[in-house]
Design a protein around this motif. Structure first.
Motif, PDB file in Angstrom:
ATOM      1  N   ILE A 257       0.877  -1.172   0.000  1.00  0.00           N
ATOM      2  CA  ILE A 257       0.000   0.000   0.000  1.00  0.00           C
ATOM      3  C   ILE A 257       0.913   1.221   0.000  1.00  0.00           C
ATOM      4  N   ILE A 258       0.851   2.000  -1.070  1.00  0.00           N
ATOM      5  CA  ILE A 258       1.749   3.145  -1.225  1.00  0.00           C
ATOM      6  C   ILE A 258       0.951   4.439  -1.132  1.00  0.00           C
ATOM      7  N   VAL A 259       1.361   5.314  -0.227  1.00  0.00           N
ATOM      8  CA  VAL A 259       0.716   6.618  -0.076  1.00  0.00           C
ATOM      9  C   VAL A 259       1.532   7.658  -0.847  1.00  0.00           C
ATOM     10  N   THR A 260       0.879   8.418  -1.713  1.00  0.00           N
ATOM     11  CA  THR A 260       1.556   9.502  -2.438  1.00  0.00           C
ATOM     12  C   THR A 260       0.698  10.767  -2.389  1.00  0.00           C
ATOM     13  N   LYS A 261       1.363  11.898  -2.558  1.00  0.00           N
ATOM     14  CA  LYS A 261       0.649  13.174  -2.626  1.00  0.00           C
ATOM     15  C   LYS A 261       0.436  13.556  -4.086  1.00  0.00           C
ATOM     16  N   ALA A 262      -0.779  14.002  -4.379  1.00  0.00           N
ATOM     17  CA  ALA A 262      -1.091  14.441  -5.737  1.00  0.00           C
ATOM     18  C   ALA A 262      -0.298  15.697  -6.064  1.00  0.00           C
ATOM     19  N   GLY A 263       0.167  15.769  -7.296  1.00  0.00           N
ATOM     20  CA  GLY A 263       0.900  16.941  -7.737  1.00  0.00           C
ATOM     21  C   GLY A 263      -0.036  18.058  -8.167  1.00  0.00           C
ATOM     22  N   CYS A 264       0.499  18.996  -8.888  1.00  0.00           N
ATOM     23  CA  CYS A 264      -0.241  20.210  -9.219  1.00  0.00           C
ATOM     24  C   CYS A 264      -1.392  19.975 -10.197  1.00  0.00           C
ATOM     25  N   THR A 265      -1.294  18.969 -11.047  1.00  0.00           N
ATOM     26  CA  THR A 265      -2.350  18.767 -12.041  1.00  0.00           C
ATOM     27  C   THR A 265      -3.672  18.384 -11.378  1.00  0.00           C
ATOM     28  N   ILE A 266      -3.661  17.348 -10.569  1.00  0.00           N
ATOM     29  CA  ILE A 266      -4.870  16.944  -9.839  1.00  0.00           C
ATOM     30  C   ILE A 266      -5.324  18.072  -8.924  1.00  0.00           C
ATOM     31  N   SER A 267      -4.361  18.726  -8.268  1.00  0.00           N
ATOM     32  CA  SER A 267      -4.683  19.776  -7.305  1.00  0.00           C
ATOM     33  C   SER A 267      -5.375  20.961  -7.963  1.00  0.00           C
ATOM     34  N   CYS A 268      -4.934  21.357  -9.155  1.00  0.00           N
ATOM     35  CA  CYS A 268      -5.561  22.466  -9.878  1.00  0.00           C
ATOM     36  C   CYS A 268      -7.021  22.175 -10.187  1.00  0.00           C
ATOM     37  N   HIS A 269      -7.306  20.942 -10.557  1.00  0.00           N
ATOM     38  CA  HIS A 269      -8.646  20.601 -11.014  1.00  0.00           C
ATOM     39  C   HIS A 269      -9.588  20.210  -9.885  1.00  0.00           C
ATOM     40  N   CYS A 270      -9.054  19.567  -8.854  1.00  0.00           N
ATOM     41  CA  CYS A 270      -9.914  18.956  -7.839  1.00  0.00           C
ATOM     42  C   CYS A 270      -9.868  19.636  -6.474  1.00  0.00           C
ATOM     43  N   GLY A 271      -8.806  20.372  -6.194  1.00  0.00           N
ATOM     44  CA  GLY A 271      -8.726  21.077  -4.921  1.00  0.00           C
ATOM     45  C   GLY A 271      -8.231  20.214  -3.780  1.00  0.00           C
ATOM     46  N   PRO A 272      -8.154  20.811  -2.578  1.00  0.00           N
ATOM     47  CA  PRO A 272      -7.662  20.073  -1.408  1.00  0.00           C
ATOM     48  C   PRO A 272      -8.665  19.028  -0.924  1.00  0.00           C
ATOM     49  N   ASN A 273      -8.166  18.112  -0.119  1.00  0.00           N
ATOM     50  CA  ASN A 273      -8.983  17.037   0.459  1.00  0.00           C
ATOM     51  C   ASN A 273      -9.591  16.125  -0.604  1.00  0.00           C
ATOM     52  N   THR A 274      -8.896  16.007  -1.712  1.00  0.00           N
ATOM     53  CA  THR A 274      -9.244  15.001  -2.719  1.00  0.00           C
ATOM     54  C   THR A 274      -8.432  13.752  -2.420  1.00  0.00           C
ATOM     55  N   LEU A 275      -9.053  12.590  -2.479  1.00  0.00           N
ATOM     56  CA  LEU A 275      -8.335  11.342  -2.195  1.00  0.00           C
ATOM     57  C   LEU A 275      -8.849  10.225  -3.096  1.00  0.00           C
ATOM     58  N   GLY A 276      -7.915   9.427  -3.579  1.00  0.00           N
ATOM     59  CA  GLY A 276      -8.287   8.298  -4.423  1.00  0.00           C
ATOM     60  C   GLY A 276      -7.522   7.046  -4.061  1.00  0.00           C
ATOM     61  N   ILE A 277      -8.120   5.899  -4.355  1.00  0.00           N
ATOM     62  CA  ILE A 277      -7.399   4.630  -4.297  1.00  0.00           C
ATOM     63  C   ILE A 277      -7.307   4.116  -5.731  1.00  0.00           C
ATOM     64  N   LEU A 278      -6.102   3.707  -6.107  1.00  0.00           N
ATOM     65  CA  LEU A 278      -5.814   3.375  -7.505  1.00  0.00           C
ATOM     66  C   LEU A 278      -5.118   2.022  -7.553  1.00  0.00           C
ATOM     67  N   TYR A 279      -5.653   1.113  -8.347  1.00  0.00           N
ATOM     68  CA  TYR A 279      -5.182  -0.262  -8.378  1.00  0.00           C
ATOM     69  C   TYR A 279      -5.361  -0.794  -9.793  1.00  0.00           C
ATOM     70  N   TYR A 280      -5.118  -2.069  -9.999  1.00  0.00           N
ATOM     71  CA  TYR A 280      -5.364  -2.634 -11.329  1.00  0.00           C
ATOM     72  C   TYR A 280      -5.930  -4.039 -11.196  1.00  0.00           C
ATOM     73  N   ASP A 281      -6.690  -4.415 -12.199  1.00  0.00           N
ATOM     74  CA  ASP A 281      -7.380  -5.705 -12.176  1.00  0.00           C
ATOM     75  C   ASP A 281      -6.458  -6.842 -12.629  1.00  0.00           C
ATOM     76  N   LEU A 282      -6.863  -8.040 -12.309  1.00  0.00           N
ATOM     77  CA  LEU A 282      -6.121  -9.242 -12.721  1.00  0.00           C
ATOM     78  C   LEU A 282      -6.217  -9.410 -14.236  1.00  0.00           C
TER      79      LEU A 282
END
Length: 282
Positions: A257-282
């Motif tokens: 489980i890796i925690v990362t901070k969103a960079g400026c692109t997501i931040s510009c569009h979505c604002g603070p307190n945006t959070l996602g979980i990102l994974y991939y299917d089998l």
């Protein structure tokens, strides 16, 4: 002499400095513009500046594509170091960066460009897989073949706390933004076929919303690959991030489980307190 393979990417992949260094992934930064001043994402501007500028002045930062000339200089640096480059780009439906990278690659030899079809660490998943393959000695052709199968499997989504940034950026109406804020609606934005769509609207405070969001997204673990999952966020509190991480850990499924901070692109569009979980299917 045989060329080594190197994976390159844009700052929008939102991978941590440790990951980038450990897998030898050079990054070319996106541009962020505030009023008349242009900055380089992650180099001389961070998301906190974007939030402060919006909250104090009502001015929303805007991202802009990387010029073809920048790509050309960036690629030439690694070609001169005897590398074969596989560059993975932000999804082509989000930005013209992919086309810019392609145009630069057409001026050079030893460069291949891949459309990730995604953003943030949804894009980062693809970059990491490619870099692991390059580290393990795979050829560019083997990497491209694997990525063509892998990219459609990546699942990226985010819960947005406020629609103010989307409204200011012209991506939703003032009525929708006001209504969502009054009703405490938290939209879940999902990447579908390379584009952002509203998947679901949750109602309630952010903590309750995130718990429901995690349960919804991870309801059918049998379809999800257990290797890794990202938690990517923009300026969420440590407590909120830890709550999400604990909820995922309780599933006892993911190897990493890796925690990362969103960079400026997501931040510009979505604002603070945006959070996602990102994974991939089998």
């Amino acid at each position: 002499m045989d060329r080594k393979v190197i994976i390159t990417a844009e700052s929008t992949c939102d991978l941590t400095a440790d990951i980038l260094q450990g897998l030898n992934i050079p990054i070319i930064p996106m541009y962020v513009n505030i009023e008349e001043v242009s900055y380089k994402d992650g180099v001389n501007i961070q998301p906190d500046v974007i939030f402060t500028t919006f909250e104090t002045k009502g001015i929303l930062a805007k991202t802009s594509a990387i010029p073809v000339y920048d790509y050309k200089l960036f690629f030439e640096k690694y070609i001169e170091q005897n590398y074969e480059i596989v560059h993975i780009s932000l999804g082509s439906k989000f930005s013209s960066t992919y086309q810019g990278a392609v145009n630069a690659s057409n001026m050079l030899e030893h460069v291949r460009v891949v459309d990730s079809g995604n953003l943030s660490t949804g894009y980062g998943h693809t970059v990491m897989l490619a870099a692991e393959m390059a580290r393990d000695g795979k050829s560019p052709e083997e990497i491209l073949t694997e990525l063509s199968h892998f990219i459609p499997k990546v699942k990226a989504s985010f819960v947005i706390d406020t629609l103010n940034y989307l409204h200011k950026g012209g991506r939703c109406s003032s009525v929708a933004a006001l209504g969502a804020n009054l009703l405490q609606l938290k939209p879940c934005i999902e990447v579908v076929d390379g584009e952002m769509k509203v998947a679901k609207k949750y109602r309630g405070n952010l903590e309750r919303t995130l718990k429901s969001y995690i349960d919804d997204k991870l309801a059918d673990l049998n379809k999800i690959h257990p290797k890794r999952i990202f938690i990517t966020h923009s300026s969420c509190s440590d407590e909120m991030v830890e709550m999400v991480k604990n909820a995922i850990e309780q599933k006892e499924y993911f190897q990493e489980i890796i925690v990362t901070k969103a960079g400026c692109t997501i931040s510009c569009h979505c604002g603070p307190n945006t959070l996602g979980i990102l994974y991939y299917d089998l």
